[in-house]
Design an enzyme around this catalytic site. Structure first.
Site, PDB file in Angstrom:
ATOM      1  CE  LYS A   1      -5.212  -4.726   1.924  1.00  0.00           C
ATOM      2  NZ  LYS A   1      -5.680  -5.002   3.305  1.00  0.00           N
TER       3      LYS A   1
ATOM      4  CB  SER B   1      -7.674  -1.756   4.220  1.00  0.00           C
ATOM      5  OG  SER B   1      -7.011  -2.918   4.653  1.00  0.00           O
TER       6      SER B   1
ATOM      7  CB  SER C   1      -8.507  -5.066   6.338  1.00  0.00           C
ATOM      8  OG  SER C   1      -8.420  -3.814   6.983  1.00  0.00           O
TER       9      SER C   1
END
Lengths: 461, 64
Positions: A81, A159, A183
Protein backbone atom coordinates in the site's frame (compact mmCIF):
# COMPACT_ATOMS: atom_id res chain seq x y z
CA UNK A 1 5.39 -21.09 -16.55
CA UNK A 2 1.63 -21.05 -17.01
CA UNK A 3 -0.96 -18.51 -15.95
CA UNK A 4 -1.59 -20.67 -12.89
CA UNK A 5 1.27 -18.90 -11.13
CA UNK A 6 -0.80 -15.73 -10.94
CA UNK A 7 -3.24 -17.45 -8.59
CA UNK A 8 -0.79 -19.66 -6.75
CA UNK A 9 -0.18 -19.52 -3.03
CA UNK A 10 3.00 -18.19 -1.49
CA UNK A 11 4.07 -21.72 -0.57
CA UNK A 12 3.43 -23.05 -4.07
CA UNK A 13 5.42 -20.23 -5.67
CA UNK A 14 8.31 -20.76 -3.27
CA UNK A 15 8.28 -24.50 -3.98
CA UNK A 16 8.30 -23.81 -7.72
CA UNK A 17 11.34 -21.59 -7.33
CA UNK A 18 13.24 -24.23 -5.35
CA UNK A 19 12.40 -26.86 -7.97
CA UNK A 20 13.66 -24.46 -10.66
CA UNK A 21 10.34 -24.55 -12.49
CA UNK A 22 10.96 -20.84 -12.99
CA UNK A 23 13.41 -18.28 -11.73
CA UNK A 24 12.71 -15.35 -9.47
CA UNK A 25 13.52 -13.00 -12.36
CA UNK A 26 10.93 -14.75 -14.54
CA UNK A 27 8.36 -14.58 -11.76
CA UNK A 28 9.04 -10.91 -11.06
CA UNK A 29 8.91 -10.01 -14.76
CA UNK A 30 5.65 -11.91 -15.22
CA UNK A 31 3.91 -10.32 -12.22
CA UNK A 32 5.33 -6.88 -12.96
CA UNK A 33 4.02 -7.03 -16.50
CA UNK A 34 0.62 -8.19 -15.30
CA UNK A 35 0.52 -5.48 -12.63
CA UNK A 36 1.50 -2.80 -15.16
CA UNK A 37 -1.04 -4.02 -17.72
CA UNK A 38 -4.04 -4.82 -15.52
CA UNK A 39 -3.35 -2.65 -12.46
CA UNK A 40 -4.65 0.53 -14.16
CA UNK A 41 -7.80 -1.37 -15.17
CA UNK A 42 -8.73 -1.49 -11.48
CA UNK A 43 -6.97 1.78 -10.47
CA UNK A 44 -4.84 -0.50 -8.33
CA UNK A 45 -1.32 0.55 -9.26
CA UNK A 46 0.32 3.57 -7.63
CA UNK A 47 3.96 3.08 -8.65
CA UNK A 48 5.67 0.23 -10.51
CA UNK A 49 9.11 -0.68 -9.15
CA UNK A 50 10.06 -3.10 -11.94
CA UNK A 51 13.72 -2.22 -12.45
CA UNK A 52 14.56 -2.30 -8.76
CA UNK A 53 12.60 -5.53 -8.43
CA UNK A 54 14.45 -7.28 -11.26
CA UNK A 55 17.81 -6.29 -9.78
CA UNK A 56 16.68 -7.73 -6.46
CA UNK A 57 15.32 -10.86 -8.16
CA UNK A 58 18.73 -11.58 -9.71
CA UNK A 59 20.28 -11.58 -6.24
CA UNK A 60 17.54 -13.91 -5.00
CA UNK A 61 18.17 -16.28 -7.91
CA UNK A 62 21.88 -16.37 -7.01
CA UNK A 63 20.99 -17.31 -3.45
CA UNK A 64 18.57 -20.03 -4.52
CA UNK A 65 21.19 -21.38 -6.92
CA UNK A 66 23.65 -21.63 -4.01
CA UNK A 67 20.87 -23.25 -1.96
CA UNK A 68 20.89 -20.40 0.51
CA UNK A 69 17.27 -20.70 1.45
CA UNK A 70 15.69 -17.99 3.58
CA UNK A 71 12.19 -19.29 4.03
CA UNK A 72 8.77 -19.57 2.40
CA UNK A 73 8.61 -15.98 1.14
CA UNK A 74 11.93 -16.10 -0.71
CA UNK A 75 11.51 -15.11 -4.33
CA UNK A 76 7.80 -14.28 -4.01
CA UNK A 77 6.77 -10.91 -5.47
CA UNK A 78 4.44 -8.64 -3.52
CA UNK A 79 2.83 -5.20 -3.53
CA UNK A 80 2.64 -2.60 -0.78
CA UNK A 81 0.00 0.00 0.00
CA UNK A 82 1.33 3.41 -0.96
CA UNK A 83 1.46 4.62 2.61
CA UNK A 84 4.58 2.54 3.17
CA UNK A 85 7.75 4.47 2.40
CA UNK A 86 10.49 3.26 0.09
CA UNK A 87 13.58 5.45 0.35
CA UNK A 88 14.11 7.54 -2.75
CA UNK A 89 10.76 6.63 -4.32
CA UNK A 90 7.49 8.52 -4.42
CA UNK A 91 5.14 7.70 -1.53
CA UNK A 92 1.93 9.56 -2.26
CA UNK A 93 -0.36 8.46 0.57
CA UNK A 94 -3.01 8.37 -2.17
CA UNK A 95 -3.40 12.14 -1.95
CA UNK A 96 -2.77 14.95 -4.40
CA UNK A 97 -0.86 17.19 -1.93
CA UNK A 98 1.70 14.38 -1.55
CA UNK A 99 1.76 13.20 -5.17
CA UNK A 100 5.45 14.05 -5.55
CA UNK A 101 6.56 13.24 -1.99
CA UNK A 102 9.85 11.34 -1.78
CA UNK A 103 10.87 10.08 1.65
CA UNK A 104 14.37 9.14 2.71
CA UNK A 105 13.48 6.09 4.73
CA UNK A 106 12.09 2.64 4.03
CA UNK A 107 9.30 1.27 6.18
CA UNK A 108 10.40 -1.38 8.66
CA UNK A 109 7.93 -3.93 7.29
CA UNK A 110 9.44 -3.58 3.81
CA UNK A 111 12.97 -3.97 5.16
CA UNK A 112 11.85 -7.12 6.98
CA UNK A 113 10.24 -8.58 3.86
CA UNK A 114 13.35 -7.77 1.85
CA UNK A 115 15.40 -9.84 4.31
CA UNK A 116 13.14 -12.84 3.65
CA UNK A 117 13.97 -12.60 -0.07
CA UNK A 118 10.48 -11.57 -1.16
CA UNK A 119 10.51 -8.90 -3.84
CA UNK A 120 8.51 -5.65 -3.82
CA UNK A 121 7.30 -5.04 -7.37
CA UNK A 122 5.06 -2.04 -6.88
CA UNK A 123 3.18 0.34 -4.66
CA UNK A 124 -0.55 -0.07 -4.63
CA UNK A 125 -3.28 2.55 -4.73
CA UNK A 126 -5.21 3.63 -1.67
CA UNK A 127 -7.91 6.01 -0.54
CA UNK A 128 -6.34 9.39 0.15
CA UNK A 129 -4.78 9.61 3.61
CA UNK A 130 -6.13 6.13 4.35
CA UNK A 131 -9.63 7.55 4.52
CA UNK A 132 -8.96 10.23 7.10
CA UNK A 133 -11.86 10.89 9.48
CA UNK A 134 -14.28 9.75 6.76
CA UNK A 135 -14.96 10.02 3.06
CA UNK A 136 -18.08 9.93 1.00
CA UNK A 137 -17.20 8.72 -2.48
CA UNK A 138 -15.21 5.84 -3.93
CA UNK A 139 -13.11 8.29 -5.99
CA UNK A 140 -11.54 9.75 -2.83
CA UNK A 141 -8.09 8.96 -4.19
CA UNK A 142 -5.28 10.36 -6.30
CA UNK A 143 -5.67 7.21 -8.39
CA UNK A 144 -9.41 7.31 -8.91
CA UNK A 145 -11.96 4.91 -7.44
CA UNK A 146 -10.70 1.45 -6.56
CA UNK A 147 -12.48 -0.89 -8.98
CA UNK A 148 -13.53 -4.35 -7.96
CA UNK A 149 -11.99 -7.05 -10.21
CA UNK A 150 -15.20 -9.08 -10.02
CA UNK A 151 -17.34 -6.18 -11.22
CA UNK A 152 -15.66 -2.97 -12.22
CA UNK A 153 -18.83 -0.97 -11.70
CA UNK A 154 -18.40 -1.70 -8.00
CA UNK A 155 -15.96 -0.47 -5.40
CA UNK A 156 -12.99 -2.54 -4.36
CA UNK A 157 -13.37 -1.30 -0.80
CA UNK A 158 -10.87 0.84 1.05
CA UNK A 159 -8.72 2.29 2.12
CA UNK A 160 -6.38 -0.55 1.03
CA UNK A 161 -8.20 -0.53 -2.32
CA UNK A 162 -5.27 -1.37 -4.60
CA UNK A 163 -4.07 -4.14 -2.28
CA UNK A 164 -7.49 -5.81 -2.36
CA UNK A 165 -7.89 -5.53 -6.13
CA UNK A 166 -4.32 -6.58 -6.91
CA UNK A 167 -4.48 -9.78 -4.87
CA UNK A 168 -7.96 -10.68 -6.14
CA UNK A 169 -6.97 -10.20 -9.77
CA UNK A 170 -3.72 -12.15 -9.42
CA UNK A 171 -1.50 -9.11 -9.99
CA UNK A 172 0.56 -9.85 -6.88
CA UNK A 173 0.70 -13.05 -4.79
CA UNK A 174 0.24 -11.00 -1.65
CA UNK A 175 0.07 -7.39 -0.57
CA UNK A 176 0.47 -5.26 2.51
CA UNK A 177 -2.45 -3.14 3.55
CA UNK A 178 -3.25 -1.14 6.65
CA UNK A 179 -6.24 -0.71 8.91
CA UNK A 180 -7.30 2.04 11.28
CA UNK A 181 -10.96 1.04 11.24
CA UNK A 182 -11.87 -1.31 8.42
CA UNK A 183 -9.27 -0.65 5.74
CA UNK A 184 -7.98 -4.23 5.48
CA UNK A 185 -11.22 -6.01 6.27
CA UNK A 186 -13.40 -4.01 3.87
CA UNK A 187 -11.41 -4.48 0.64
CA UNK A 188 -10.73 -8.09 1.64
CA UNK A 189 -14.46 -8.71 1.98
CA UNK A 190 -15.45 -6.87 -1.20
CA UNK A 191 -12.64 -8.35 -3.32
CA UNK A 192 -12.92 -11.87 -1.92
CA UNK A 193 -9.39 -12.21 -0.55
CA UNK A 194 -8.07 -13.12 2.88
CA UNK A 195 -6.99 -10.12 4.96
CA UNK A 196 -5.40 -10.14 8.38
CA UNK A 197 -5.50 -7.19 10.73
CA UNK A 198 -2.88 -7.92 13.40
CA UNK A 199 -3.07 -7.08 17.07
CA UNK A 200 -2.18 -3.41 17.60
CA UNK A 201 1.57 -3.08 18.20
CA UNK A 202 2.54 -6.47 16.74
CA UNK A 203 3.74 -5.01 13.45
CA UNK A 204 5.94 -1.91 13.30
CA UNK A 205 4.33 1.26 11.95
CA UNK A 206 7.71 2.90 11.36
CA UNK A 207 7.83 4.33 7.85
CA UNK A 208 4.06 4.10 7.38
CA UNK A 209 1.84 7.15 7.09
CA UNK A 210 -0.03 7.59 10.36
CA UNK A 211 -3.74 8.29 10.45
CA UNK A 212 -4.41 7.50 14.11
CA UNK A 213 -1.38 6.63 16.26
CA UNK A 214 -3.38 4.49 18.66
CA UNK A 215 -5.33 2.56 16.01
CA UNK A 216 -3.16 2.03 12.91
CA UNK A 217 -2.11 -1.52 12.03
CA UNK A 218 -0.27 -2.92 8.99
CA UNK A 219 -1.23 -6.36 7.81
CA UNK A 220 -1.16 -8.88 4.96
CA UNK A 221 -3.79 -9.37 2.27
CA UNK A 222 -3.34 -12.74 0.61
CA UNK A 223 -4.97 -15.65 -1.14
CA UNK A 224 -5.27 -17.78 1.99
CA UNK A 225 -5.07 -17.71 5.76
CA UNK A 226 -1.88 -19.75 5.56
CA UNK A 227 -0.26 -17.11 3.37
CA UNK A 228 -1.36 -14.45 5.85
CA UNK A 229 0.30 -16.44 8.63
CA UNK A 230 3.57 -16.70 6.71
CA UNK A 231 3.63 -13.00 5.89
CA UNK A 232 2.69 -11.96 9.43
CA UNK A 233 5.52 -14.07 10.80
CA UNK A 234 7.92 -12.11 8.60
CA UNK A 235 6.67 -8.61 9.38
CA UNK A 236 5.84 -8.96 13.08
CA UNK A 237 8.26 -8.10 15.84
CA UNK A 238 9.41 -5.32 18.11
CA UNK A 239 10.76 -2.06 16.74
CA UNK A 240 12.23 0.69 18.90
CA UNK A 241 11.37 3.18 16.15
CA UNK A 242 7.65 2.58 16.74
CA UNK A 243 6.42 3.97 20.08
CA UNK A 244 3.38 1.70 19.88
CA UNK A 245 5.39 -1.47 19.35
CA UNK A 246 4.41 -4.30 21.66
CA UNK A 247 7.88 -5.85 21.36
CA UNK A 248 6.40 -9.26 20.54
CA UNK A 249 7.01 -11.72 17.72
CA UNK A 250 4.58 -13.98 15.91
CA UNK A 251 5.40 -17.52 14.81
CA UNK A 252 3.12 -19.29 12.35
CA UNK A 253 2.91 -22.81 13.78
CA UNK A 254 -0.17 -24.57 12.42
CA UNK A 255 1.24 -27.89 13.63
CA UNK A 256 0.57 -26.74 17.19
CA UNK A 257 -2.84 -25.25 16.51
CA UNK A 258 -5.63 -26.20 18.86
CA UNK A 259 -8.32 -28.53 17.54
CA UNK A 260 -11.38 -26.75 16.19
CA UNK A 261 -13.56 -28.76 18.55
CA UNK A 262 -11.72 -27.15 21.48
CA UNK A 263 -12.61 -23.64 20.32
CA UNK A 264 -15.73 -21.60 20.98
CA UNK A 265 -16.91 -19.09 18.42
CA UNK A 266 -19.22 -16.33 19.60
CA UNK A 267 -21.79 -15.08 17.12
CA UNK A 268 -25.12 -13.26 17.05
CA UNK A 269 -28.05 -14.70 15.12
CA UNK A 270 -29.47 -11.21 14.50
CA UNK A 271 -26.53 -10.49 12.16
CA UNK A 272 -28.39 -12.28 9.39
CA UNK A 273 -31.23 -9.78 9.74
CA UNK A 274 -28.80 -6.88 9.33
CA UNK A 275 -27.36 -8.34 6.12
CA UNK A 276 -28.76 -7.45 2.71
CA UNK A 277 -31.25 -10.20 1.77
CA UNK A 278 -29.16 -11.50 -1.14
CA UNK A 279 -26.18 -11.97 1.20
CA UNK A 280 -28.03 -14.08 3.72
CA UNK A 281 -27.79 -17.50 2.04
CA UNK A 282 -24.02 -17.12 1.65
CA UNK A 283 -23.57 -15.99 5.26
CA UNK A 284 -25.74 -18.82 6.50
CA UNK A 285 -23.73 -21.27 4.43
CA UNK A 286 -20.52 -19.86 5.90
CA UNK A 287 -21.83 -20.50 9.43
CA UNK A 288 -22.62 -24.09 8.40
CA UNK A 289 -19.03 -24.50 7.26
CA UNK A 290 -17.77 -23.10 10.56
CA UNK A 291 -19.94 -25.50 12.51
CA UNK A 292 -19.02 -28.30 10.11
CA UNK A 293 -15.30 -28.06 10.91
CA UNK A 294 -16.08 -28.57 14.57
CA UNK A 295 -16.10 -25.11 16.13
CA UNK A 296 -18.59 -24.79 18.96
CA UNK A 297 -20.78 -21.79 18.25
CA UNK A 298 -22.20 -19.80 21.13
CA UNK A 299 -24.69 -16.97 20.96
CA UNK A 300 -23.02 -13.95 22.49
CA UNK A 301 -23.09 -10.18 22.27
CA UNK A 302 -20.60 -7.38 22.11
CA UNK A 303 -20.01 -5.25 25.18
CA UNK A 304 -22.25 -2.20 24.96
CA UNK A 305 -20.34 0.93 24.08
CA UNK A 306 -20.92 3.78 21.59
CA UNK A 307 -18.29 2.40 19.19
CA UNK A 308 -19.12 4.69 16.29
CA UNK A 309 -18.78 7.84 18.40
CA UNK A 310 -15.58 6.52 20.00
CA UNK A 311 -13.87 5.62 16.72
CA UNK A 312 -15.07 8.81 15.09
CA UNK A 313 -13.67 10.99 17.86
CA UNK A 314 -10.31 9.20 18.18
CA UNK A 315 -9.62 8.99 14.45
CA UNK A 316 -10.75 12.53 13.82
CA UNK A 317 -8.75 14.07 16.67
CA UNK A 318 -5.57 12.09 16.03
CA UNK A 319 -5.79 12.36 12.25
CA UNK A 320 -6.34 16.09 12.25
CA UNK A 321 -3.43 16.54 14.64
CA UNK A 322 -1.19 14.50 12.35
CA UNK A 323 -2.24 16.49 9.30
CA UNK A 324 -2.38 19.90 11.01
CA UNK A 325 0.25 21.39 8.66
CA UNK A 326 -1.74 20.18 5.66
CA UNK A 327 -4.90 21.74 7.04
CA UNK A 328 -3.50 25.08 8.20
CA UNK A 329 -1.56 25.56 4.94
CA UNK A 330 -4.77 25.23 2.95
CA UNK A 331 -3.37 22.34 0.91
CA UNK A 332 -6.07 20.14 2.41
CA UNK A 333 -8.40 21.68 -0.17
CA UNK A 334 -6.51 19.75 -2.88
CA UNK A 335 -7.91 16.46 -1.62
CA UNK A 336 -10.43 14.68 -3.83
CA UNK A 337 -13.23 14.14 -1.31
CA UNK A 338 -15.15 17.13 0.04
CA UNK A 339 -16.21 15.33 3.19
CA UNK A 340 -12.62 14.31 3.88
CA UNK A 341 -11.57 17.97 3.57
CA UNK A 342 -14.26 19.22 5.95
CA UNK A 343 -13.68 16.34 8.33
CA UNK A 344 -9.97 17.10 8.68
CA UNK A 345 -10.70 20.79 9.28
CA UNK A 346 -13.37 20.01 11.87
CA UNK A 347 -11.12 17.53 13.63
CA UNK A 348 -8.82 20.35 14.72
CA UNK A 349 -11.72 21.76 16.72
CA UNK A 350 -12.43 18.65 18.75
CA UNK A 351 -11.87 19.69 22.37
CA UNK A 352 -9.32 17.81 24.44
CA UNK A 353 -12.06 16.78 26.84
CA UNK A 354 -13.88 14.87 24.10
CA UNK A 355 -10.75 13.04 22.96
CA UNK A 356 -9.79 12.21 26.53
CA UNK A 357 -13.27 10.98 27.32
CA UNK A 358 -13.12 8.72 24.28
CA UNK A 359 -9.74 7.37 25.37
CA UNK A 360 -11.01 6.77 28.91
CA UNK A 361 -14.02 4.83 27.64
CA UNK A 362 -11.58 2.92 25.45
CA UNK A 363 -9.88 1.57 28.59
CA UNK A 364 -13.22 0.08 29.55
CA UNK A 365 -13.70 -1.33 26.05
CA UNK A 366 -10.41 -3.20 26.37
CA UNK A 367 -11.36 -4.51 29.78
CA UNK A 368 -14.76 -5.76 28.65
CA UNK A 369 -13.33 -7.52 25.63
CA UNK A 370 -10.86 -9.30 27.92
CA UNK A 371 -13.87 -10.52 29.88
CA UNK A 372 -15.68 -11.58 26.70
CA UNK A 373 -12.73 -13.64 25.54
CA UNK A 374 -12.71 -15.54 28.80
CA UNK A 375 -15.90 -17.19 27.49
CA UNK A 376 -15.20 -17.46 23.75
CA UNK A 377 -12.05 -17.89 21.68
CA UNK A 378 -13.13 -16.05 18.55
CA UNK A 379 -16.02 -13.93 17.36
CA UNK A 380 -17.60 -14.69 14.00
CA UNK A 381 -19.45 -12.05 12.02
CA UNK A 382 -19.98 -10.85 8.47
CA UNK A 383 -17.02 -8.76 7.32
CA UNK A 384 -19.50 -6.49 5.58
CA UNK A 385 -23.25 -6.80 5.56
CA UNK A 386 -23.76 -6.16 1.88
CA UNK A 387 -22.26 -6.49 -1.54
CA UNK A 388 -19.68 -3.92 -2.66
CA UNK A 389 -21.45 -0.65 -3.53
CA UNK A 390 -21.53 0.86 -6.99
CA UNK A 391 -18.69 3.36 -7.47
CA UNK A 392 -21.11 6.01 -8.66
CA UNK A 393 -23.07 6.00 -5.40
CA UNK A 394 -22.12 7.68 -2.12
CA UNK A 395 -20.63 5.22 0.33
CA UNK A 396 -23.04 6.18 3.12
CA UNK A 397 -24.83 3.07 4.20
CA UNK A 398 -22.35 0.75 2.46
CA UNK A 399 -21.97 -2.40 4.52
CA UNK A 400 -25.51 -3.40 3.85
CA UNK A 401 -27.75 -2.40 6.62
CA UNK A 402 -31.24 -3.80 6.34
CA UNK A 403 -32.35 -0.63 4.55
CA UNK A 404 -35.73 -2.02 3.59
CA UNK A 405 -38.06 -2.52 6.48
CA UNK A 406 -37.52 -2.14 10.19
CA UNK A 407 -34.05 -2.18 11.68
CA UNK A 408 -33.39 -5.18 13.93
CA UNK A 409 -33.73 -4.29 17.59
CA UNK A 410 -30.31 -5.57 18.59
CA UNK A 411 -27.07 -4.32 16.97
CA UNK A 412 -25.53 -7.78 16.71
CA UNK A 413 -21.92 -7.55 15.57
CA UNK A 414 -22.52 -4.61 13.22
CA UNK A 415 -20.02 -2.50 15.15
CA UNK A 416 -17.35 -5.20 15.41
CA UNK A 417 -15.02 -3.34 13.03
CA UNK A 418 -14.72 -0.15 15.13
CA UNK A 419 -14.99 -2.17 18.35
CA UNK A 420 -12.17 -4.52 17.44
CA UNK A 421 -9.97 -1.68 16.28
CA UNK A 422 -10.62 0.36 19.42
CA UNK A 423 -9.68 -2.65 21.53
CA UNK A 424 -6.55 -3.33 19.44
CA UNK A 425 -7.75 -6.82 18.55
CA UNK A 426 -6.72 -8.89 15.51
CA UNK A 427 -9.18 -10.01 12.85
CA UNK A 428 -9.15 -12.25 9.82
CA UNK A 429 -11.42 -11.65 6.83
CA UNK A 430 -12.19 -14.85 4.97
CA UNK A 431 -13.88 -15.04 1.57
CA UNK A 432 -17.46 -16.25 1.85
CA UNK A 433 -18.11 -18.89 -0.77
CA UNK A 434 -21.39 -20.76 -1.08
CA UNK A 435 -21.12 -24.50 -1.28
CA UNK A 436 -17.96 -26.55 -0.95
CA UNK A 437 -15.04 -24.64 0.55
CA UNK A 438 -11.93 -25.28 -1.48
CA UNK A 439 -8.40 -24.20 -0.70
CA UNK A 440 -7.95 -22.92 -4.22
CA UNK A 441 -11.36 -21.37 -4.66
CA UNK A 442 -9.83 -18.60 -6.73
CA UNK A 443 -9.22 -21.06 -9.55
CA UNK A 444 -12.95 -21.41 -9.95
CA UNK A 445 -13.47 -17.70 -9.65
CA UNK A 446 -11.34 -17.29 -12.73
CA UNK A 447 -13.54 -19.58 -14.77
CA UNK A 448 -16.93 -18.44 -13.57
CA UNK A 449 -18.34 -15.03 -12.83
CA UNK A 450 -18.59 -14.38 -9.14
CA UNK A 451 -20.52 -11.64 -7.45
CA UNK A 452 -18.31 -9.24 -5.45
CA UNK A 453 -18.07 -10.55 -1.89
CA UNK A 454 -17.01 -14.01 -3.03
CA UNK A 455 -20.44 -15.55 -3.50
CA UNK A 456 -20.91 -17.37 -6.81
CA UNK A 457 -23.76 -16.25 -9.02
CA UNK A 458 -24.87 -19.64 -10.16
CA UNK A 459 -24.27 -23.31 -9.65
CA UNK A 460 -23.17 -25.23 -6.65
CA UNK A 461 -19.56 -25.40 -5.57
CA UNK B 1 -27.34 8.78 32.16
CA UNK B 2 -26.93 5.28 30.82
CA UNK B 3 -27.53 4.93 27.09
CA UNK B 4 -30.38 2.67 26.06
CA UNK B 5 -29.75 -0.34 23.80
CA UNK B 6 -31.48 1.46 20.91
CA UNK B 7 -29.26 4.54 21.39
CA UNK B 8 -26.19 2.33 21.43
CA UNK B 9 -27.40 0.52 18.32
CA UNK B 10 -27.87 3.86 16.56
CA UNK B 11 -24.44 5.09 17.65
CA UNK B 12 -22.76 1.83 16.73
CA UNK B 13 -22.60 2.37 12.97
CA UNK B 14 -19.00 2.56 11.80
CA UNK B 15 -18.35 6.19 10.98
CA UNK B 16 -15.06 5.90 9.10
CA UNK B 17 -16.78 5.07 5.85
CA UNK B 18 -20.45 5.49 6.52
CA UNK B 19 -21.45 8.58 8.43
CA UNK B 20 -25.10 8.53 9.36
CA UNK B 21 -28.05 10.59 8.27
CA UNK B 22 -26.95 11.82 4.83
CA UNK B 23 -28.90 12.02 1.59
CA UNK B 24 -27.81 10.46 -1.70
CA UNK B 25 -26.86 13.76 -3.40
CA UNK B 26 -23.73 15.47 -2.07
CA UNK B 27 -24.56 18.65 -0.17
CA UNK B 28 -22.75 21.92 -0.98
CA UNK B 29 -19.37 22.51 0.68
CA UNK B 30 -20.69 24.88 3.35
CA UNK B 31 -23.40 22.38 4.21
CA UNK B 32 -20.80 19.58 4.38
CA UNK B 33 -18.89 21.59 6.98
CA UNK B 34 -22.07 21.77 9.02
CA UNK B 35 -22.73 18.06 8.48
CA UNK B 36 -19.29 17.18 9.78
CA UNK B 37 -19.43 19.56 12.74
CA UNK B 38 -22.87 18.25 13.63
CA UNK B 39 -21.56 14.67 13.46
CA UNK B 40 -18.66 15.56 15.76
CA UNK B 41 -21.05 17.27 18.15
CA UNK B 42 -23.35 14.22 18.16
CA UNK B 43 -20.34 12.06 18.95
CA UNK B 44 -19.35 14.40 21.78
CA UNK B 45 -22.89 14.39 23.19
CA UNK B 46 -22.99 10.59 23.04
CA UNK B 47 -19.69 10.25 24.85
CA UNK B 48 -20.61 12.91 27.43
CA UNK B 49 -23.69 10.90 28.39
CA UNK B 50 -21.67 7.71 28.86
CA UNK B 51 -20.93 7.32 32.55
CA UNK B 52 -17.56 5.96 33.60
CA UNK B 53 -15.90 5.45 37.00
CA UNK B 54 -13.91 8.52 38.08
CA UNK B 55 -10.81 6.35 38.37
CA UNK B 56 -10.82 5.40 34.66
CA UNK B 57 -7.63 6.55 32.95
CA UNK B 58 -7.13 7.06 29.20
CA UNK B 59 -5.97 4.05 27.20
CA UNK B 60 -2.43 5.30 26.73
CA UNK B 61 0.60 5.38 28.96
CA UNK B 62 3.45 7.84 29.13
CA UNK B 63 6.76 6.23 29.98
CA UNK B 64 9.67 8.39 31.14
Amino acid sequence: MTDDVFFASVSDLNAGLKKHEYSCVELVRAFSERLATLGPRYNALALPLTEIAIRRAKLVDDEIKRERFRGPLQGVPFGAKDLLAVAGQVTSWGAKPYAAQVLDQTATVLTKLDKTGSVLIGKLAMVELAGGPSYRMANASLFGPGLNPWDRTRWSGGSSSGSGSAVAAGLVPFALGSETSGSILTPSAFCGVTGLRPTYGLVSRHGAMALAWTMDKIGPMCRSAEDCGLVLQAIAGGDSEDPGSAGKNFYYTPQYARKFSDLKAGFTAVDLEWAEPEMRPALDAAMQVIRGIGLQTVETKLPEFPYGALAGTVVSAEGSSIFEPLITSGKVDQLADARQIEGLKAGLEIPAKDYLKAMRIRSLVKKEFHRLFADVDVLVAPGRYGIAPKISEPLDGSGGRAAQGARPAAPGMTSLIPAGNLAGLPALSLPCVRGGEKRHHFRRHRAEPVRPGGRPIGGDR
Amino acid sequence: MKLSRRELAAAAVAVVVAPSGESQTPPPAQDLAKVVHDANRRNADTLAKFEIPISTEPAFQFKA
